[in-house]
Structure formats: structure tokens, C-alpha cells
Scaffold this motif. Structure first.
Motif, PDB file in Angstrom:
ATOM      1  N   ILE B  86       0.594  -0.888  -0.184  1.00 48.48           N
ATOM      2  CA  ILE B  86       0.033   0.004  -0.062  1.00 48.48           C
ATOM      3  C   ILE B  86       0.874   1.419  -0.179  1.00 48.48           C
ATOM      4  N   GLU B  87       0.154   2.541  -0.505  1.00 48.59           N
ATOM      5  CA  GLU B  87       1.080   3.639  -0.284  1.00 48.59           C
ATOM      6  C   GLU B  87       0.267   4.571   0.669  1.00 48.59           C
ATOM      7  N   THR B  88       0.592   5.336   1.957  1.00 50.48           N
ATOM      8  CA  THR B  88      -0.116   5.850   2.290  1.00 50.48           C
ATOM      9  C   THR B  88       0.078   7.855   2.229  1.00 50.48           C
ATOM     10  N   TYR B  89      -1.489   8.355   2.209  1.00 47.16           N
ATOM     11  CA  TYR B  89      -0.893   9.348   1.831  1.00 47.16           C
ATOM     12  C   TYR B  89       0.122   9.923   2.641  1.00 47.16           C
ATOM     13  N   SER B  90       0.766   9.868   4.062  1.00 44.11           N
ATOM     14  CA  SER B  90       1.604   9.985   4.790  1.00 44.11           C
ATOM     15  C   SER B  90       3.240  10.127   3.889  1.00 44.11           C
ATOM     16  N   GLU B  91       2.560   8.696   3.589  1.00 41.23           N
ATOM     17  CA  GLU B  91       3.979   8.348   3.098  1.00 41.23           C
ATOM     18  C   GLU B  91       4.322   8.563   1.125  1.00 41.23           C
ATOM     19  N   ALA B  92       3.847   9.270   1.171  1.00 39.04           N
ATOM     20  CA  ALA B  92       3.334   9.952  -0.494  1.00 39.04           C
ATOM     21  C   ALA B  92       3.895  11.409  -0.189  1.00 39.04           C
ATOM     22  N   ALA B  93       3.936  11.939   0.799  1.00 39.64           N
ATOM     23  CA  ALA B  93       3.655  13.538   1.522  1.00 39.64           C
ATOM     24  C   ALA B  93       5.459  13.300   1.490  1.00 39.64           C
ATOM     25  N   MET B  94       5.618  12.094   3.149  1.00 38.85           N
ATOM     26  CA  MET B  94       7.230  11.755   2.637  1.00 38.85           C
ATOM     27  C   MET B  94       8.282  11.601   1.976  1.00 38.85           C
ATOM     28  N   ASN B  95       7.477  11.363   0.857  1.00 41.83           N
ATOM     29  CA  ASN B  95       8.825  11.159  -0.389  1.00 41.83           C
ATOM     30  C   ASN B  95       8.611  12.379  -0.960  1.00 41.83           C
ATOM     31  N   ALA B  96       7.616  12.632  -0.892  1.00 39.97           N
ATOM     32  CA  ALA B  96       7.813  14.508  -1.835  1.00 39.97           C
ATOM     33  C   ALA B  96       8.798  15.508  -0.570  1.00 39.97           C
ATOM     34  N   VAL B  97       8.507  15.266   0.719  1.00 36.32           N
ATOM     35  CA  VAL B  97       9.822  16.255   1.328  1.00 36.32           C
ATOM     36  C   VAL B  97      10.808  15.744   1.660  1.00 36.32           C
ATOM     37  N   TRP B  98      11.132  14.434   1.638  1.00 40.49           N
ATOM     38  CA  TRP B  98      12.804  13.814   1.778  1.00 40.49           C
ATOM     39  C   TRP B  98      13.278  13.765  -0.292  1.00 40.49           C
ATOM     40  N   SER B  99      12.583  14.378  -1.324  1.00 47.76           N
ATOM     41  CA  SER B  99      12.974  14.149  -2.530  1.00 47.76           C
ATOM     42  C   SER B  99      13.283  15.800  -2.618  1.00 47.76           C
ATOM     43  N   THR B 100      12.514  16.865  -2.020  1.00 48.23           N
ATOM     44  CA  THR B 100      12.652  18.212  -2.403  1.00 48.23           C
ATOM     45  C   THR B 100      14.298  18.901  -2.146  1.00 48.23           C
ATOM     46  N   PHE B 101      14.029  17.729  -0.693  1.00 50.74           N
ATOM     47  CA  PHE B 101      15.533  17.621   0.361  1.00 50.74           C
ATOM     48  C   PHE B 101      16.684  17.337  -0.010  1.00 50.74           C
ATOM     49  N   ALA B 102      16.423  16.458  -0.759  1.00 53.50           N
ATOM     50  CA  ALA B 102      17.674  15.990  -2.036  1.00 53.50           C
ATOM     51  C   ALA B 102      18.243  16.959  -2.991  1.00 53.50           C
ATOM     52  N   ILE B 103      16.928  17.358  -4.198  1.00 54.28           N
ATOM     53  CA  ILE B 103      17.721  18.496  -4.784  1.00 54.28           C
ATOM     54  C   ILE B 103      18.019  19.717  -4.290  1.00 54.28           C
ATOM     55  N   VAL B 104      16.864  19.632  -3.279  1.00 55.87           N
ATOM     56  CA  VAL B 104      17.893  20.867  -2.492  1.00 55.87           C
ATOM     57  C   VAL B 104      19.012  21.052  -1.756  1.00 55.87           C
ATOM     58  N   LEU B 105      19.639  20.085  -1.393  1.00 54.34           N
ATOM     59  CA  LEU B 105      21.055  19.253  -1.127  1.00 54.34           C
ATOM     60  C   LEU B 105      22.079  19.702  -1.798  1.00 54.34           C
ATOM     61  N   PHE B 106      21.930  18.912  -3.077  1.00 52.52           N
ATOM     62  CA  PHE B 106      22.244  18.719  -4.270  1.00 52.52           C
ATOM     63  C   PHE B 106      22.553  20.293  -4.578  1.00 52.52           C
ATOM     64  N   GLY B 107      21.631  21.388  -4.702  1.00 53.36           N
ATOM     65  CA  GLY B 107      21.656  22.894  -5.283  1.00 53.36           C
ATOM     66  C   GLY B 107      22.703  23.071  -3.943  1.00 53.36           C
ATOM     67  N   LEU B 108      22.371  22.815  -2.955  1.00 49.63           N
ATOM     68  CA  LEU B 108      23.479  23.763  -2.082  1.00 49.63           C
ATOM     69  C   LEU B 108      24.952  23.505  -2.287  1.00 49.63           C
ATOM     70  N   ILE B 109      25.429  22.207  -2.319  1.00 46.23           N
ATOM     71  CA  ILE B 109      26.456  21.654  -2.739  1.00 46.23           C
ATOM     72  C   ILE B 109      26.784  22.134  -4.049  1.00 46.23           C
ATOM     73  N   LEU B 110      26.438  22.538  -5.069  1.00 47.35           N
ATOM     74  CA  LEU B 110      26.797  22.950  -6.420  1.00 47.35           C
ATOM     75  C   LEU B 110      27.292  24.335  -6.031  1.00 47.35           C
ATOM     76  N   TYR B 111      25.868  25.174  -5.065  1.00 45.43           N
ATOM     77  CA  TYR B 111      26.880  26.489  -5.395  1.00 45.43           C
ATOM     78  C   TYR B 111      27.880  26.957  -4.705  1.00 45.43           C
ATOM     79  N   LEU B 112      28.367  26.016  -3.126  1.00 50.09           N
ATOM     80  CA  LEU B 112      29.057  25.990  -2.508  1.00 50.09           C
ATOM     81  C   LEU B 112      30.674  25.784  -3.294  1.00 50.09           C
ATOM     82  N   ASN B 113      30.457  24.521  -4.466  1.00 48.16           N
ATOM     83  CA  ASN B 113      31.880  24.342  -4.970  1.00 48.16           C
ATOM     84  C   ASN B 113      31.425  25.206  -6.064  1.00 48.16           C
ATOM     85  N   LEU B 114      30.914  26.278  -7.065  1.00 50.22           N
ATOM     86  CA  LEU B 114      30.998  26.854  -7.930  1.00 50.22           C
ATOM     87  C   LEU B 114      31.439  28.110  -7.204  1.00 50.22           C
TER      88      LEU B 114
END
Lengths: 97, 227
Positions: B86-114
Motif C-alpha cells: 500500500i501507499e499511504t498519504y503520509s508516505e507520499a508526503a514523506m517521499n515528496a519532502v525527502w525528495s525535495t530535500f535531496a534536490i535542495v541539498l544537491f543545489g546547495l553543494i553545487l552552489y558552494l562548489n561553484l
């Protein structure tokens, strides 16, 4: 005057299926079968009836070479469930008074 | 479950309650992701702190481990999807939150390196140079522009998914972990990079590793109960 209970939902197995689906985004056929203790054949028939009423969406796909059926409640299904619960409350409240 | 039985209103209500309860008791997160990242980031931060504090080098950039950890993370995601019924609504919300976090983290690392070299080039294009003056000797030294206390930014963004997870799941250890991240962020503004690494280690161990171990413990108990 009481509202009539939706005959699609006012059935033990179909109500159980909808009650499971209302709290999840989607669920596999195996999960629904396990939680309702229904036979695969009976469950398939009842899910088909819910699908025909537009209350659930059924998606058939393959996962690791095995067929996988997932079910999801539709907005129409959510509305029907809410109406059903409201009607139930009315009956139960009338019984108390 | 039979279908032909004529339901009473009380029975209908009982079915609804029972089924909703079954969904609630079914879902337990294994905590594998939180344990993985809590251990890896915690270990890398702690090693960075020890190297800076005791002035030694292990000979390679310890943060390479965080890249290597992407491989088990992909396996965890694949395995969870394979096992999931099953996929619960909170699980879907969690996936969205942590995926967004991974993208933001990647952006921050890119920013700091460049940002340093890009800023230097942009300044050179306008005939400007960034110099640092030694106040004792008066010596001027050219420097590459850099972001001050960049570790504070990591602590700040670690707080976001941790708090969001804690609030959505009503999971106290992660709410407390998120609050600790925020406190460490504020503290890091007043400390040098060496101690920022120590704060980072403490923050991820408390906010990810420990809650991950708690989730794991619950998951194992649930699995044993199902056997």
C-alpha cells in the motif's frame, strides 16, 4: 426522512474494500485480500462492481514478472463514502433518540 | 468475508472502524534510510572535526562516503517499493519532502562548489580582486570568495525535512531532532568550522540515526509479531 444507504456500499465486502482504500493512496489486491479475508474470486467480483460504479480505479501492471493489481479510490468514491457515513450517523442518532 | 449478509447500521460502522484500524496497524517504516544517512553524515562530520581539531589527515576526502552511500540508498528505495503493498498519504508526503530535500541539498553543494571561482571571475571581469590583509604584517593576499560558515546552511536545511517528518508522522524523536538542528544552526553561527562539524555530527546522530533506530526496533517487533 432518512437518506437511503447506497446499495453499492451497503454490502459487507464492498464496504470493507472502500473503508481500506479511503485511508490509503493506493493498495495492492493482495493487501485488500489479506485484510478482508475474502477469496480472490469474490473480491475480484466486488472490486469490479465498485469499478463499474466509478468508485475505484483499478490498474493492472507487472512487477518483477508477476501481475500486480492496484486499486485506488476515486473522488466519486470518496464522496459516496462520505454520504454513506453521514446517512449511517443519521440512522444511529435516530436510534438513540 | 461474506458478501451476501444484510448489514445493520452498527455492523457497517464496525466494518469501517475495523478496516481503518487495520491500515493504521499495517504500516511501519523500517527506518533504514534514516539509519544510513544518520550514520554516514554523522561519521563524516565527526571525522572532519577530529582531523581539524587534532591536526591530522586521513589522506582522502571523507565526504566521498556520502556519495558512496547513494548506492545502498537506491537499494533501500527499490526494496521498499518491491515489498510495498500500500501507499499511504503520509508516505507520499514523506517521499515528496525527502525528495525535495535531496534536490535542495544537491543545489546547495553545487552552489558552494561553484560560487567561489565564478564570483572571482565575475569580479575580475570588472577589474576587481578580493584581498585579505594580515593586520600584523600588513601583507595582502589574494583570496577566492567563499561562503562564511557554510556548515550552518547544512544544519539549517537538515532541520526542514526532519521537522516536517516529525510533524506529519507525529513522531516526537524527529521533532526533537529538528529542534536540535535549529539550535545547532544558531550555535554554529558563533563557532568556527571545526566545531561546526562537531555540531553537525551531533545534529544528524540525534535527528536521524537515533529516530531511525527507534523505527527499526518497532519494525522488527512488528515483523516478529506477524510471523
Amino acid at each position: 426522512m432518512f437518506k437511503d444507504l447506497d446499495p453499492i456500499l451497503h454490502s459487507q465486502l464492498r464496504l470493507a474494500v472502500i473503508s481500506l482504500l479511503i485511508s490509503v493512496k493506493e493498495a495492492d489486491f493482495s493487501f485488500i485480500k489479506e485484510k478482508t479475508n475474502a477469496t480472490a474470486g469474490n473480491l475480484s467480483v466486488q472490486i469490479q462492481k465498485l469499478k463499474e460504479a466509478g468508485y475505484v480505479e483499478v490498474e493492472k501492471k507487472f512487477s518483477n514478472n508477476y501481475p500486480l493489481t492496484t486499486c485506488k479510490i476515486t473522488p466519486k468514491g470518496i464522496e459516496a463514502f462520505e454520504t454513506y457515513v453521514k446517512a449511517l450517523q443519521e440512522y444511529l442518532n435516530a436510534g438513540k433518540s | 468475508m461474506q458478501n451476501e449478509h444484510q448489514l445493520t447500521e452498527a455492523e457497517s460502522l464496525q466494518i469501517i472502524t475495523e478496516m481503518i484500524g487495520k491500515v493504521k496497524s499495517h504500516f511501519h517504516e523500517s527506518g533504514s534510510g534514516a539509519i544510513l544517512w544518520g550514520s554516514v553524515i554523522g561519521f563524516c562530520s565527526l571525522m572532519s572535526f577530529l582531523q581539524l581539531y587534532f591536526h591530522f589527515s586521513i589522506g582522502f576526502d571523507i565526504w566521498i562516503l556520502s556519495l558512496v552511500a547513494i548506492i545502498p540508498q537506491l537499494f533501500i528505495v527499490w526494496n521498499n517499493r518491491r515489498k510495498r503493498t500500500i501507499e499511504t498519504y503520509s508516505e507520499a508526503a514523506m517521499n515528496a519532502v525527502w525528495s525535495t530535500f535531496a534536490i535542495v541539498l544537491f543545489g546547495l553543494i553545487l552552489y558552494l562548489n561553484l560560487i567561489g571561482n565564478i564570483s572571482k571571475q565575475l569580479m575580475l571581469n570588472e577589474q576587481q580582486l578580493l584581498l585579505m590583509k594580515n593586520t600584523q604584517t600588513g601583507e595582502l593576499k589574494e583570496i577566492v570568495p567563499f561562503v562564511l560558515s557554510s556548515n550552518s546552511l547544512f544544519l539549517l536545511i537538515y532541520a526542514f525535512p526532519t521537522l516536517a517528518t516529525g510533524f506529519i508522522r507525529k513522531f516526537k524523536p524527529m521533532i526533537l531532532g529538528g529542534i536540535l538542528c535549529m539550535l545547532c544552526f544558531v550555535a554554529s553561527l558563533f563557532l568556527n568550522t571545526t566545531f561546526d562539524f562537531l555540531l553537525q555530527a551531533i545534529a544528524v546522530i540525534v535527528s536521524w540515526l537515533i529516530p531511525g533506530l527507534i523505527l527499526r526496533n518497532r519494525y522488527v517487533k512488528q515483523q516478529m509479531g506477524n510471523v
